[in-house]
Design an enzyme around this catalytic site. Structure first.
Site, mmCIF file in Angstrom:
data_model
loop_
_atom_site.group_PDB
_atom_site.id
_atom_site.type_symbol
_atom_site.label_atom_id
_atom_site.label_comp_id
_atom_site.label_asym_id
_atom_site.label_seq_id
_atom_site.Cartn_x
_atom_site.Cartn_y
_atom_site.Cartn_z
ATOM 1 N N ARG A 81 0.747 -1.274 0.103
ATOM 2 C CA ARG A 81 0.039 0.141 0.083
ATOM 3 C C ARG A 81 1.000 1.272 0.132
ATOM 4 N NH1 ARG A 81 -5.520 -1.502 3.195
ATOM 5 N NH2 ARG A 81 -5.656 -3.383 2.134
ATOM 6 N N GLU A 98 0.865 4.028 1.037
ATOM 7 C CA GLU A 98 0.399 5.257 2.060
ATOM 8 C C GLU A 98 1.361 6.171 1.982
ATOM 9 O OE1 GLU A 98 -2.220 4.620 4.010
ATOM 10 O OE2 GLU A 98 -2.501 2.355 3.944
ATOM 11 N N ARG A 143 1.460 2.977 12.993
ATOM 12 C CA ARG A 143 0.561 1.845 12.783
ATOM 13 C C ARG A 143 0.348 1.400 11.100
ATOM 14 N NH1 ARG A 143 -3.050 5.652 13.720
ATOM 15 N NH2 ARG A 143 -4.764 5.378 12.191
ATOM 16 N N HIS A 144 1.368 1.957 10.506
ATOM 17 C CA HIS A 144 1.166 1.708 8.843
ATOM 18 C C HIS A 144 2.463 1.463 8.214
ATOM 19 C CE1 HIS A 144 -2.658 4.406 9.379
ATOM 20 N NE2 HIS A 144 -2.854 3.565 8.498
ATOM 21 N N GLU A 178 -7.705 -0.184 14.596
ATOM 22 C CA GLU A 178 -8.416 -1.015 13.818
ATOM 23 C C GLU A 178 -7.634 -2.241 13.545
ATOM 24 O OE1 GLU A 178 -9.958 0.258 10.085
ATOM 25 O OE2 GLU A 178 -9.261 -1.534 9.364
ATOM 26 N N SER A 235 -11.044 -5.621 8.836
ATOM 27 C CA SER A 235 -12.232 -5.082 8.123
ATOM 28 C C SER A 235 -13.026 -6.138 7.280
ATOM 29 C CB SER A 235 -11.872 -4.055 7.021
ATOM 30 O OG SER A 235 -11.418 -2.757 7.599
ATOM 31 N N ARG A 282 -0.459 -5.783 12.842
ATOM 32 C CA ARG A 282 -1.198 -4.871 14.059
ATOM 33 C C ARG A 282 -1.624 -5.978 15.039
ATOM 34 N NH1 ARG A 282 -5.111 -0.392 11.233
ATOM 35 N NH2 ARG A 282 -3.482 0.669 10.123
HETATM 36 P P1 AMO Z 1 -8.470 -2.909 5.026
HETATM 37 O O1 AMO Z 1 -8.080 -1.958 3.814
HETATM 38 O O2 AMO Z 1 -9.201 -2.386 6.008
HETATM 39 O O3 AMO Z 1 -9.519 -4.168 4.329
HETATM 40 O O4 AMO Z 1 -7.331 -3.720 5.411
HETATM 41 C C1 AMO Z 1 -7.422 -4.837 6.419
HETATM 42 C C2 AMO Z 1 -6.660 -4.924 7.764
HETATM 43 O O5 AMO Z 1 -5.111 -4.709 7.316
HETATM 44 C C3 AMO Z 1 -4.540 -4.075 8.219
HETATM 45 N N1 AMO Z 1 -3.835 -2.911 7.108
HETATM 46 C C4 AMO Z 1 -2.648 -2.524 7.466
HETATM 47 N N2 AMO Z 1 -1.450 -2.819 8.407
HETATM 48 C C5 AMO Z 1 -0.536 -2.199 8.435
HETATM 49 N N3 AMO Z 1 -0.057 -1.217 7.416
HETATM 50 C C6 AMO Z 1 -1.126 -0.889 6.433
HETATM 51 N N4 AMO Z 1 -0.742 0.108 5.589
HETATM 52 C C7 AMO Z 1 -2.316 -1.555 6.462
HETATM 53 N N5 AMO Z 1 -3.452 -1.659 5.706
HETATM 54 C C8 AMO Z 1 -4.270 -2.452 5.996
HETATM 55 C C9 AMO Z 1 -5.486 -3.506 9.012
HETATM 56 C C10 AMO Z 1 -6.752 -3.514 8.466
HETATM 57 O O6 AMO Z 1 -7.824 -3.533 9.170
HETATM 58 N N6 AMO Z 1 -10.126 -6.155 1.198
HETATM 59 C C11 AMO Z 1 -10.225 -5.945 2.720
HETATM 60 C C12 AMO Z 1 -10.790 -6.848 3.681
HETATM 61 C C13 AMO Z 1 -11.962 -7.689 3.593
HETATM 62 O O7 AMO Z 1 -12.912 -7.089 3.504
HETATM 63 O O8 AMO Z 1 -11.865 -8.892 3.574
HETATM 64 C C14 AMO Z 1 -9.325 -4.796 3.036
HETATM 65 O O9 AMO Z 1 -8.192 -4.882 2.696
HETATM 66 O O10 AMO Z 1 -5.257 -4.311 10.156
#
Ligand code: AMO
Ligand code: ATP
Length: 434
Positions: A211, A213, A219-220, A357, A360, A408
């Site tokens: 990602r 970001e 936390r990312h 979080e 999701s 996380r």
């Molecule tokens: P979402 O984008 O909320 O949902 O991602 C799901 C979980 O992945 C973790 N996460 C991350 N952890 C660390 N760094 C990041 N940049 C990062 N991005 C996400 C979080 C988050 O809650 N396809 C949907 C899931 C689904 O519906 O099955 C999805 O990707 O803990």
């Protein structure tokens, strides 16, 4: 390699060769000790200067800290030694001498900042408390796999080089694929759905997500480990049950199998497995409770995404893990199904730890024509996703699933301050190597 005895297996009376790193040299005058460390622990090697060959003493005590040595000798019982045994050496072989100027101190006596630690992970991992995090990480992933198998899931691996993105809120990393534009995958979302729609039915994947970001937070990550689930004939409540079971299995495995590691982290007294069912609050209840805390400058209204301070206020109020269900449809992605009796309301849910979080998920839109409409509403071209949408024409059961952030999960279980501590070689805005 020559026969080698792990320090933890060295028994009094053995003639043994132990090999590892020089943890410390303690010179008390007539007697001196070399503390040798390997993956299983430490052992004391005793040098009685007047009674031993000078060359042996010079080699054993002249070696720099963190050098790799092998020591052959007799193991003897010694109540004053830290592990109750010590080695009286016959020979010491310096296999790889370490530069005396170390970029960080593995004994932990001198603190290093996170960036120096990450630049020198090999040395950093020589600290018990750092190694403990990664032992626990391995145990959590093992337990998660086993729990998914108990939930009748098949482990899958889906491509990480893809033609399209799915998670609108975050940017994609573009790459060139034989002259064509491609991307690093943000989520196995579409692939796991395609497999749940075959009669494999229940699947999970533990793999990297990428990602782009822009922001830098504790936390990312730009490359994270996603723990994904997808199940046919499941609704959002079934997916929440699975998510709750997986998170609890991770905590239980740490309590049952990681007591030494918890001790190394100083967590042995405070570590607790979450008890009872995780409460399930609707989005509407969540915003009411956040507003009632008075922590936000502006009151939230229906349709707002929850700001980080709002999540924190609610986390403090609830005091443990909790779900937020029934989010407004417009802030959930196209693949999340709306409630049949209210299309403003989605089946999407999040699982929250009081700090952030974790998960999701939701029930998916499995009806072909509604799915195509969802793409259009989100400004995506359904033609680009034809590889996915066409499978919804050939028998697609209702299905649901979730994504759980692996780092996380580890970070919240261990109370780590920064997500980078849960990854060996984190990728963030500033860090592309090592
Ligand atoms: P979402 O984008 O909320 O949902 O991602 C799901 C979980 O992945 C973790 N996460 C991350 N952890 C660390 N760094 C990041 N940049 C990062 N991005 C996400 C979080 C988050 O809650 N396809 C949907 C899931 C689904 O519906 O099955 C999805 O990707 O803990
Ligand atoms: P010498 O041994 O030649 O008399 P010294 O006075 O430096 O020289 P000791 O008095 O034997 O050595 O020991 C110094 C310290 O080391 C003491 O506190 C003793 O308890 C400790 N010590 C001695 N032998 C051992 C051992 N095998 N393991 C751990 N500690 C030891």
């Amino acid at each position: 390699m020559q026969d080698r005895t792990y320090t933890a297996d060295a028994e009094p009376g053995d003639d043994a060769t132990v090999a590892g790193w020089v943890h410390e040299i303690r010179d008390l005058g007539g007697i001196a000790f070399l503390i040798l460390r390997d993956a299983t622990g430490k052992i004391q090697v005793k040098f009685e200067k007047d009674e031993m060959d000078d060359d042996l003493v010079d080699t054993g005590l002249g070696v720099s800290r963190e050098s790799v040595v092998s020591v052959t000798g007799t193991v003897e019982e010694e109540p004053r030694a830290p592990t109750g045994v010590e080695v009286t050496p016959e020979s010491v072989d310096v296999i790889s001498a370490a530069d005396p100027e170390l970029p960080l101190d593995p004994s932990g006596k001198v603190d290093a900042d996170l960036s120096t630690r990450l630049d020198n992970r090999t040395l950093d991992l020589r600290k018990d408390e750092v190694q403990a995090v990664f032992e626990i990480r391995a145990e959590i992933l093992r337990a998660v796999r086993e729990q998914f198998r108990e939930f009748y899931c098949t482990e899958i691996n889906t491509p990480k080089i893809v033609a399209t993105g799915t998670e609108g809120g975050t940017e994609l990393f573009p790459i060139t694929y034989f002259g064509e534009e491609a991307f690093m995958n943000q989520s196995p979302q579409l692939f796991k759905q395609l497999i749940a729609g075959s009669n494999v039915e229940r699947v999970f994947e533990i793999g990297p997500i990428f990602r782009a970001e822009e922001h830098n937070t504790p936390r990312h990550l730009n490359e994270a480990t996603s723990i994904d689930f997808e199940g046919a004939f499941c609704d959002q409540n079934d997916a929440m049950d699975v998510a709750e079971g997986i998170v609890k299995a991770a905590y239980e495995a740490v309590t049952e199998n990681c007591s030494e590691e918890l001790e190394a982290l100083g967590l042995e007294d405070e570590f607790e497995v979450p008890e009872g069912d995780f409460p399930r609050l609707s989005y509407e209840e969540a915003i009411e409770r956040i507003n009632a805390t008075g922590e936000l400058d502006e009151q939230l209204v229906w349709g707002d995404d929850l700001p980080t301070e709002g999540e924190k206020a609610l986390g403090d109020d609830v005091g443990g893990h909790y779900f937020i269900t029934d989010w407004p449809s417009e802030i959930k992605p196209f693949y999340i199904k709306d409630h049949d009796d209210d299309e403003q309301l989605s089946t999407g849910f999040d699982l929250m730890h009081p700090r952030m979080e974790l998960v999701s998920g939701g029930q998916r839109e499995h009806r072909h024509e509604h799915l195509i409409e969802g793409f259009e509403q989100q400004g995506l071209d359904p033609d680009q996703f034809e590889y996915y949408t066409k499978m919804f024409k050939y028998g697609m059961p209702p299905h649901a699933g979730f994504g759980l952030g692996g780092e996380r999960l580890i970070m919240t279980i261990l109370g780590l301050d920064n997500i980078r501590e849960a990854v060996l070689f984190p990728r963030d805005r500033q860090r592309l190597s090592p």
